[in-house]
Design an enzyme around this catalytic site. Structure first.
Site, mmCIF file in Angstrom:
data_model
loop_
_atom_site.group_PDB
_atom_site.id
_atom_site.type_symbol
_atom_site.label_atom_id
_atom_site.label_comp_id
_atom_site.label_asym_id
_atom_site.label_seq_id
_atom_site.Cartn_x
_atom_site.Cartn_y
_atom_site.Cartn_z
ATOM 1 N N HIS A 1 -6.004 2.978 1.264
ATOM 2 C CA HIS A 1 -5.234 3.819 1.689
ATOM 3 C C HIS A 1 -5.951 4.814 2.906
ATOM 4 O O HIS A 1 -5.262 4.800 4.387
ATOM 5 C CB HIS A 1 -4.758 5.048 0.361
ATOM 6 C CG HIS A 1 -4.302 4.369 0.164
ATOM 7 N ND1 HIS A 1 -3.435 3.319 -0.619
ATOM 8 C CD2 HIS A 1 -4.759 4.368 -2.030
ATOM 9 C CE1 HIS A 1 -3.002 2.897 -2.006
ATOM 10 N NE2 HIS A 1 -3.765 4.050 -2.652
ATOM 11 N N ASP B 1 1.017 -1.209 -0.190
ATOM 12 C CA ASP B 1 0.038 -0.132 0.101
ATOM 13 C C ASP B 1 1.147 1.271 0.265
ATOM 14 O O ASP B 1 1.737 1.052 1.499
ATOM 15 C CB ASP B 1 -0.857 0.076 0.725
ATOM 16 C CG ASP B 1 -1.838 1.152 0.573
ATOM 17 O OD1 ASP B 1 -1.589 2.144 0.515
ATOM 18 O OD2 ASP B 1 -3.029 0.770 1.293
ATOM 19 N N HIS B 2 1.245 1.730 -1.003
ATOM 20 C CA HIS B 2 2.248 2.989 -1.078
ATOM 21 C C HIS B 2 2.616 4.462 -0.157
ATOM 22 O O HIS B 2 2.761 4.665 0.026
ATOM 23 C CB HIS B 2 2.168 3.404 -2.660
ATOM 24 C CG HIS B 2 1.470 4.554 -3.205
ATOM 25 N ND1 HIS B 2 0.357 4.421 -3.684
ATOM 26 C CD2 HIS B 2 1.237 5.767 -3.487
ATOM 27 C CE1 HIS B 2 -0.537 5.022 -4.331
ATOM 28 N NE2 HIS B 2 0.258 5.791 -3.646
HETATM 29 C C1 BG6 Z 1 -3.632 4.904 -6.244
HETATM 30 C C2 BG6 Z 1 -5.105 5.159 -6.556
HETATM 31 O O1 BG6 Z 1 -3.593 3.636 -5.283
HETATM 32 O O2 BG6 Z 1 -3.493 5.939 -5.724
HETATM 33 C C3 BG6 Z 1 -5.305 5.897 -7.603
HETATM 34 O O3 BG6 Z 1 -5.742 3.325 -7.316
HETATM 35 C C4 BG6 Z 1 -4.467 7.418 -6.892
HETATM 36 O O4 BG6 Z 1 -6.586 6.668 -7.942
HETATM 37 C C5 BG6 Z 1 -3.727 7.182 -6.161
HETATM 38 O O5 BG6 Z 1 -4.848 8.548 -7.799
HETATM 39 C C6 BG6 Z 1 -3.038 8.303 -5.620
HETATM 40 O O6 BG6 Z 1 -1.948 8.330 -4.294
HETATM 41 P P1 BG6 Z 1 -1.261 9.942 -4.436
HETATM 42 O O7 BG6 Z 1 0.177 9.642 -3.861
HETATM 43 O O8 BG6 Z 1 -0.379 10.369 -5.953
HETATM 44 O O9 BG6 Z 1 -1.890 10.216 -3.606
#
Ligand code: BG6
Length: 484
Positions: A240, A177-178
């Site tokens: 997230h 989960d980044h």
């Molecule tokens: C991803 C989603 O996991 O996270 C995207 O699939 C979203 O829809 C993105 O835009 C948002 O990531 P960050 O790091 O740009 O907030």
């Protein structure tokens, strides 16, 4: 302030889906930055594996282009590109067949950490896991990394977990989960558990409510096909926002250790109450001049899928009973801003009289774009004219406090991949966490599908639908302004 870069052990990393979008945008440029920083050992190998017919030279050219496009400032300033490209290899592989597997085996070394990144759709996870075992590519110390979406409901997540568990032990599975790799997200734990200041107040006795906002300015872009089957709930909240909620709400783990942290997060997810339909607002961005609407973007004029969601949730446990958590996330909003706000209760008695109105301590943690924290404290308005109060922010913008090093933090993917090589699962989701998150999410989605709930249209560049503002106004509260 000089950051410490500790090199990881030598490794071979295979990226299935090595020519795909995520590999080009994030994984490969991220690895290059780790190479430049000295964290990635010079002998380490990165092997792209995908269906496309390509050789090592073609793959290196593709990565060279990807780094030029997505590598950022640090990448263009680093003069080690050729050395990095020399560490890259490519194998054409058939995930569902036998082609390419012995060639892959031939490119891998023994005696180094082996990691396999499944940057492919979940439909291939089981096939890849099985072939890694049957071709003797993975041993008991090898790691597999899997991307979201990890299932689209509880049943599919359980099936995926079961498939992977047939071939790999849980300690070898790294579910990404980044958001957990973002610097400030980890800082949440440092702030909560490294200071005595906040923890005694971190409960329903002192906290009025908590807000979590993840606002994006982008629409669904070219991902309409995927997105219209997911919506904001599956795409952002189940993973997230849920992870952010866990880190904000969890009990202190006994140590900063993968299972100690994940046990506490799991308890938070399991303590989440079902959400009343009146406490959920779903929205879809409308057309704006020549800008497409959500329905245009996903090419589905009858779509009932949400590009925005706001909700009020409660946790049934001693710490948080009675304190609402307001969550919201959406596409095409006013600004790109992710923020967690802890709004403390009023002082029990005002010695300054009713005229002074309401003053509250507010701790706001900005995750992006500018990482930092502010704590609003009440002070006397300077100057003559009696005792008037004013709230001022104690600003802890990390770049100001820590100098340029704070602006140079690794991207979430860089950090997480290095953690895989180090064998540290703290910032990865455990199988039971993912299942618990789906177990909470499924009935909410089934509920609005059964009601044929139609998302409310909202203007692009706004705060989302009016009803989302009402969700808080009804409770005598208001959302923090979304500022980029
Ligand atoms: C991803 C989603 O996991 O996270 C995207 O699939 C979203 O829809 C993105 O835009 C948002 O990531 P960050 O790091 O740009 O907030």
């Amino acid at each position: 302030m000089v950051s410490r870069v500790i090199p990881v052990d030598d490794f071979d990393l295979v990226i299935f889906g090595g020519t795909g979008d995520l590999a080009r945008r994030k994984i490969l440029p991220g690895l290059f930055r780790r190479f430049c920083s000295g964290q990635m050992p010079k002998d380490a190998r990165i092997i792209g594996a995908a269906r496309s017919d390509m050789d090592d030279a073609g793959f290196r050219q593709m990565v060279r282009d990807a780094i030029a496009e997505f590598g950022g400032k640090n990448a263009t300033e680093c003069d080690e590109l050729d050395a990095f490209l020399a560490a890259l290899h490519y194998v054409t592989i058939d995930a569902r067949g036998e082609g390419g597997w012995s060639e892959l085996a031939g490119k891998m070394r023994s005696g180094v950490v082996r990691a396999f990144y499944f940057s492919v759709g979940p439909g291939l996870f089981g096939d890849l896991a099985q072939r890694l075992k049957t071709h003797n590519l993975a041993d008991d110390d090898s790691r597999i990394v899997v991307e979201k979406p990890f299932g689209r409901d509880l049943a599919s997540a359980k099936a995926l977990n079961k498939d992977l568990a047939t071939y790999f032990d849980e300690s070898q599975i790294y579910r990404i989960d980044h958001y957990l790799g973002k610097e400030t997200v980890q800082n949440l734990m440092a702030v909560r558990f490294g200071n005595v200041l906040f923890e005694p107040l971190w409960n329903s006795q002192y906290v009025d409510h908590i807000q979590i906002t993840v606002a994006e300015t982008v629409g669904v872009g070219g991902r309409g096909g995927y997105y219209d089957k997911s919506g904001a709930m599956r795409d952002m909240v189940q993973n997230h926002l849920m992870q952010l909620l866990c880190l904000i709400a969890m009990e202190p783990p006994s140590k900063f250790d993968p299972d100690a942290v994940r046990d506490e997060k799991l308890k938070v997810i399991r303590a989440l109450d079902p959400v009343d339909s009146h406490h959920i607002v779903r929205g879809q961005y409308a057309a704006d001049g020549d800008k497409n609407s959500y329905r245009d973007d996903v090419e589905n004029p009858k779509s009932f899928v949400e590009s925005f969601i706001a909700m009020k949730v409660h946790l049934s446990n001693w710490r948080w009973a009675g304190t609402p958590f307001y969550l919201r996330t959406g596409k095409c909003m006013k600004a790109r801003s992710s923020e967690i706000t802890v709004v403390f209760k009023d002082a029990p008695h005002s010695i300054f009289g009713a005229d002074e109105g309401r003053h509250r301590n507010v701790l706001s943690i900005q995750l992006q774009p500018n990482e930092g924290m502010t704590l609003d404290v009440t002070i006397k308005e300077p100057g003559p004219g009696g005792m008037r109060l004013v709230d001022v922010p104690l600003d802890m913008t990390f770049a100001d406090a820590l100098g340029p090093e704070a602006e140079d933090v690794p991207d979430a993917y860089e950090r997480l991949i290095m953690d895989v090589i180090r064998g540290n699962q703290t910032l990865f989701m455990r199988g039971d966490e993912v299942e618990a998150a789906w177990a909470w999410t499924d009935p909410l989605i089934e509920g609005w599908q059964a009601r044929n709930d139609v998302p409310k249209p909202y203007e692009q560049g706004s705060n989302g639908p009016e009803d989302a503002l009402m969700l808080m106004h009804r409770d005598g509260r208001r959302w923090r302004e979304i500022k980029g």
